[in-house]
Design an enzyme around this catalytic site. Structure first.
Site, PDB file in Angstrom:
ATOM      1  N   HIS A 100       1.007  -1.088  -0.114  1.00  0.00           N
ATOM      2  CA  HIS A 100      -0.061  -0.231   0.115  1.00  0.00           C
ATOM      3  C   HIS A 100       0.951   1.234   0.000  1.00  0.00           C
ATOM      4  O   HIS A 100       1.972   1.064   0.662  1.00  0.00           O
ATOM      5  CB  HIS A 100      -0.770   0.133   1.320  1.00  0.00           C
ATOM      6  CG  HIS A 100      -1.671  -1.089   1.530  1.00  0.00           C
ATOM      7  ND1 HIS A 100      -1.412  -2.094   2.158  1.00  0.00           N
ATOM      8  CD2 HIS A 100      -2.929  -1.168   1.420  1.00  0.00           C
ATOM      9  CE1 HIS A 100      -2.421  -2.933   2.234  1.00  0.00           C
ATOM     10  NE2 HIS A 100      -3.252  -2.500   1.902  1.00  0.00           N
ATOM     11  N   ASP A 103       2.408   2.006   3.371  1.00  0.00           N
ATOM     12  CA  ASP A 103       3.107   0.978   3.936  1.00  0.00           C
ATOM     13  C   ASP A 103       4.665   1.525   3.821  1.00  0.00           C
ATOM     14  O   ASP A 103       5.610   1.229   4.354  1.00  0.00           O
ATOM     15  CB  ASP A 103       3.456  -0.096   3.165  1.00  0.00           C
ATOM     16  CG  ASP A 103       1.756  -1.198   3.389  1.00  0.00           C
ATOM     17  OD1 ASP A 103       1.060  -0.682   4.247  1.00  0.00           O
ATOM     18  OD2 ASP A 103       1.631  -1.867   2.471  1.00  0.00           O
ATOM     19  N   GLU A 267      -8.841 -13.920  -1.482  1.00  0.00           N
ATOM     20  CA  GLU A 267      -8.252 -13.969  -0.142  1.00  0.00           C
ATOM     21  C   GLU A 267      -8.720 -15.190   0.575  1.00  0.00           C
ATOM     22  O   GLU A 267     -10.019 -15.164   0.660  1.00  0.00           O
ATOM     23  CB  GLU A 267      -8.246 -12.692   0.773  1.00  0.00           C
ATOM     24  CG  GLU A 267      -7.600 -12.992   2.080  1.00  0.00           C
ATOM     25  CD  GLU A 267      -7.096 -11.801   2.737  1.00  0.00           C
ATOM     26  OE1 GLU A 267      -6.531 -10.978   2.182  1.00  0.00           O
ATOM     27  OE2 GLU A 267      -7.380 -11.732   4.084  1.00  0.00           O
ATOM     28  N   HIS A 270     -11.057 -14.302   3.395  1.00  0.00           N
ATOM     29  CA  HIS A 270     -12.364 -13.443   3.113  1.00  0.00           C
ATOM     30  C   HIS A 270     -13.456 -14.537   2.675  1.00  0.00           C
ATOM     31  O   HIS A 270     -14.466 -14.061   2.901  1.00  0.00           O
ATOM     32  CB  HIS A 270     -12.006 -12.287   2.082  1.00  0.00           C
ATOM     33  CG  HIS A 270     -10.769 -11.301   2.493  1.00  0.00           C
ATOM     34  ND1 HIS A 270     -10.479 -10.206   1.848  1.00  0.00           N
ATOM     35  CD2 HIS A 270     -10.221 -11.087   3.502  1.00  0.00           C
ATOM     36  CE1 HIS A 270      -9.653  -9.477   2.296  1.00  0.00           C
ATOM     37  NE2 HIS A 270      -9.498  -9.875   3.424  1.00  0.00           N
ATOM     38  N   ASP A 295      -4.453 -13.901  -2.345  1.00  0.00           N
ATOM     39  CA  ASP A 295      -3.983 -13.386  -1.140  1.00  0.00           C
ATOM     40  C   ASP A 295      -3.928 -14.834  -0.019  1.00  0.00           C
ATOM     41  O   ASP A 295      -5.018 -15.028   0.456  1.00  0.00           O
ATOM     42  CB  ASP A 295      -4.642 -12.270  -0.160  1.00  0.00           C
ATOM     43  CG  ASP A 295      -4.394 -10.895  -0.585  1.00  0.00           C
ATOM     44  OD1 ASP A 295      -3.568 -11.023  -1.524  1.00  0.00           O
ATOM     45  OD2 ASP A 295      -4.456 -10.051  -0.176  1.00  0.00           O
ATOM     46  N   ASP A 306     -10.889 -11.653  10.253  1.00  0.00           N
ATOM     47  CA  ASP A 306      -9.836 -11.930   9.341  1.00  0.00           C
ATOM     48  C   ASP A 306      -8.651 -12.051  10.248  1.00  0.00           C
ATOM     49  O   ASP A 306      -8.005 -11.226  10.463  1.00  0.00           O
ATOM     50  CB  ASP A 306      -9.669 -10.578   8.376  1.00  0.00           C
ATOM     51  CG  ASP A 306      -8.953 -10.904   7.230  1.00  0.00           C
ATOM     52  OD1 ASP A 306      -8.872 -12.110   6.897  1.00  0.00           O
ATOM     53  OD2 ASP A 306      -8.831  -9.922   6.615  1.00  0.00           O
ATOM     54  N   ASP A 337      -0.460 -12.543   2.560  1.00  0.00           N
ATOM     55  CA  ASP A 337      -1.387 -11.608   3.328  1.00  0.00           C
ATOM     56  C   ASP A 337      -1.583 -12.045   4.612  1.00  0.00           C
ATOM     57  O   ASP A 337      -2.772 -12.405   4.987  1.00  0.00           O
ATOM     58  CB  ASP A 337      -2.668 -10.897   2.634  1.00  0.00           C
ATOM     59  CG  ASP A 337      -3.254  -9.708   3.101  1.00  0.00           C
ATOM     60  OD1 ASP A 337      -2.761  -9.237   4.283  1.00  0.00           O
ATOM     61  OD2 ASP A 337      -4.136  -9.202   2.515  1.00  0.00           O
TER      62      ASP A 337
HETATM   63  C1  XLS Z   1      -7.601  -6.743   4.462  1.00  0.00           C
HETATM   64  C2  XLS Z   1      -7.095  -6.933   3.197  1.00  0.00           C
HETATM   65  C3  XLS Z   1      -6.093  -6.213   2.823  1.00  0.00           C
HETATM   66  C4  XLS Z   1      -5.965  -6.114   1.226  1.00  0.00           C
HETATM   67  C5  XLS Z   1      -4.996  -4.958   0.559  1.00  0.00           C
HETATM   68  O1  XLS Z   1      -8.450  -7.591   4.939  1.00  0.00           O
HETATM   69  O2  XLS Z   1      -6.895  -8.424   2.917  1.00  0.00           O
HETATM   70  O3  XLS Z   1      -4.860  -6.377   3.566  1.00  0.00           O
HETATM   71  O4  XLS Z   1      -5.246  -7.411   0.852  1.00  0.00           O
HETATM   72  O5  XLS Z   1      -5.608  -3.862   1.121  1.00  0.00           O
HETATM   73 NI    NI Z   2      -5.887  -9.128   1.336  1.00  0.00          NI
HETATM   74 NI    NI Z   3      -7.682  -9.782   4.389  1.00  0.00          NI
END
Ligand code: XLS
Ligand code: NI
Ligand code: NI
Length: 438
Positions: A100, A103, A267, A270, A295, A306, A337
């Site tokens: 990001h 970051d 992800e 998620h 991810d 998460d 991630d």
């Molecule tokens: C948060 C997300 C974040 C994204 C990038 O839950 O996984 O880390 O991957 O903004």
């Molecule tokens: Ni993510």
């Molecule tokens: Ni996430």
């Protein structure tokens, strides 16, 4: 200056090794289904977790020291993170990173100053990239941490905040292009709502789509050839987020004519929060031609948020790789991630986490390839639908059948036979047999 002094390059030592800092399964040059493991598995380091997250949770402050010898919140620290990141990626053998904007440098109040800092650090990152061959998987803008984004970015009620978000996206895209990134991610961190009582959902979704459209236009105008990604997540931080899961996000992209430029970044954790398996969201993305990137993490079925754990569940990595291989691979990669648990606060834990994650995916790859070569699952699925291999079945499939002719067939048959056993338990035993034998 070396930061991780007592840790060398992580070697592959094979399944019998007891060395915690060696790969047991990830053997980068081993060929599986005609491709090297490292090509099947383009791993990436997430800048925010590996170089930023220090174990803080809702109830306690940092446990890990991620200052890397510099004072946090300074440009000196930003450079130290670059040093640590590149040393880490080289030692662990990860070839990509994801970031990001915030970051990379401490954010200033005025975006002009933040952007100046970003340019400064980007020069240094590009230097390191040239030195090491490490590349960028994707970039993104953090449009959820700063209080200005409390009501979202594309979905905000404030036109000024909307413009600020646009400015951040523009800069993050510039950086992604400068780093040669394969993709650009939209994770809708606060693109959703807490209550319908104060929310115009249609207005917000239209504005999100407009912002994405502008991002695509800008990106393409400056030569960005990669994919844009939506990273679906159903909730957290908002009670309801618009990119609930792959199916929802794909519908949204099609509605607003964004489906040619966007794919999914799925992800694992998620998907679980949406009430799906990881492989479900991969399958939905792949069958729509929109499986872009992953991810790579895992959640905990006992916890409703998460948790971003490093992948350990080999059933899950196997089913993931099964989907990925069948989809013909990713255009993106596997971004960890994921973060170490709060009590895992040492440098050694950082490396150990990547050993676990990379080995879990390598095992998943080996086993998924075996499942495909074995062929019993594919054969069963093919057989399961074989009743459609008749004239009427082909007409149904091609869209030329009528309700009347189907009803005529039904009239003649009396009661149809039961449609055949689903044989789930048999198929699960095949998976176990492959998983637990050489
Ligand atoms: C948060 C997300 C974040 C994204 C990038 O839950 O996984 O880390 O991957 O903004
Ligand atoms: Ni993510
Ligand atoms: Ni996430």
């Amino acid at each position: 200056m070396e930061i991780f002094k007592n840790i060398g390059k992580i070697p592959y030592e094979g399944p019998a090794s007891r060395n915690p800092l060696a790969f047991k399964f990830y053997d980068r040059d081993r060929v599986i289904l005609g491709k090297k493991m490292s090509e099947h598995l383009p791993f990436a380091m997430a800048w925010w977790h590996n170089l930023g997250a220090a174990g803080t949770d809702m109830f306690g402050r940092d446990t890990a020291d991620k200052s890397f010898g510099a004072c946090r919140g300074t440009m000196e620290h930003a450079r130290a993170k670059v040093d640590a990141g590149f040393e880490f990626m080289q030692k662990v053998g990860v070839e990509y990173f994801c970031f990001h904007d915030v970051d990379l440098v401490p954010e200033a109040d005025d975006i002009k100053e933040t952007n100046r800092r970003l340019d400064e650090i980007a020069d240094y990152i590009v230097e390191k990239m040239n030195e090491t061959g490490v590349r960028c998987l994707w970039g993104t803008a953090n449009m959820f941490s700063n209080p200005r984004f409390m009501n979202g970015a594309g979905s905000t009620n404030s036109v000024d905040v909307y413009c600020f978000a646009a400015a951040q996206i523009k800069k993050a895209l510039d950086l992604t292009v400068r780093f040669g990134g394969r993709g650009y991610v939209f994770w809708g961190g606060r693109e959703g709502y807490e209550t319908l009582l104060n929310t115009d959902v249609k207005f917000e979704q239209e504005n999100i789509a407009a912002l994405m459209k502008m991002a695509v236009e800008y990106g393409r105008s400056m030569g960005f050839k990669g994919d844009f990604y939506i990273e679906p997540k159903p909730k957290e931080p908002m009670k309801h987020q618009y990119d609930f899961d792959a199916a929802t996000a794909i519908g949204f992209l099609r509605q607003y004519g964004l489906d040619k430029d966007f794919k999914m970044n799925i992800e694992a954790n998620h998907a679980m929060l949406a009430g799906h398996t990881f492989e479900h969201d991969l399958r939905i993305s792949a069958m729509n031609g929109m499986l872009g990137s992953i991810d790579a993490n895992q959640g905990d079925y006992l916890l409703g948020w998460d948790t971003d754990e490093f992948p350990f569940d080999v059933y899950s990595t196997t089913m993931c790789m099964y989907e990925v291989i069948k989809a013909g691979g990713l255009t993106g990669g596997f971004n960890f991630d994921a973060k170490c648990r709060r009590p895992s606060y040492t440098y050694e834990d950082m490396f150990q986490s990547y050993v676990l994650g990379m080995d879990s995916f390598a095992l998943g790859l080996i086993k998924a390839a075996k499942l495909i070569e074995d062929g019993r699952i594919d054969a069963f699925v093919k057989e399961r639908y074989s009743s459609f291999e008749c004239e009427l079945g082909r007409k149904i499939r091609s869209g030329s059948a009528t309700l009347t002719e189907l009803a005529e067939r039904a009239d003649k048959m009396g009661a149809p036979a039961l449609p055949g056993s689903g044989r789930q338990e048999y198929l699960e035993s095949v998976v176990n047999q492959i998983l637990f034998t050489e």
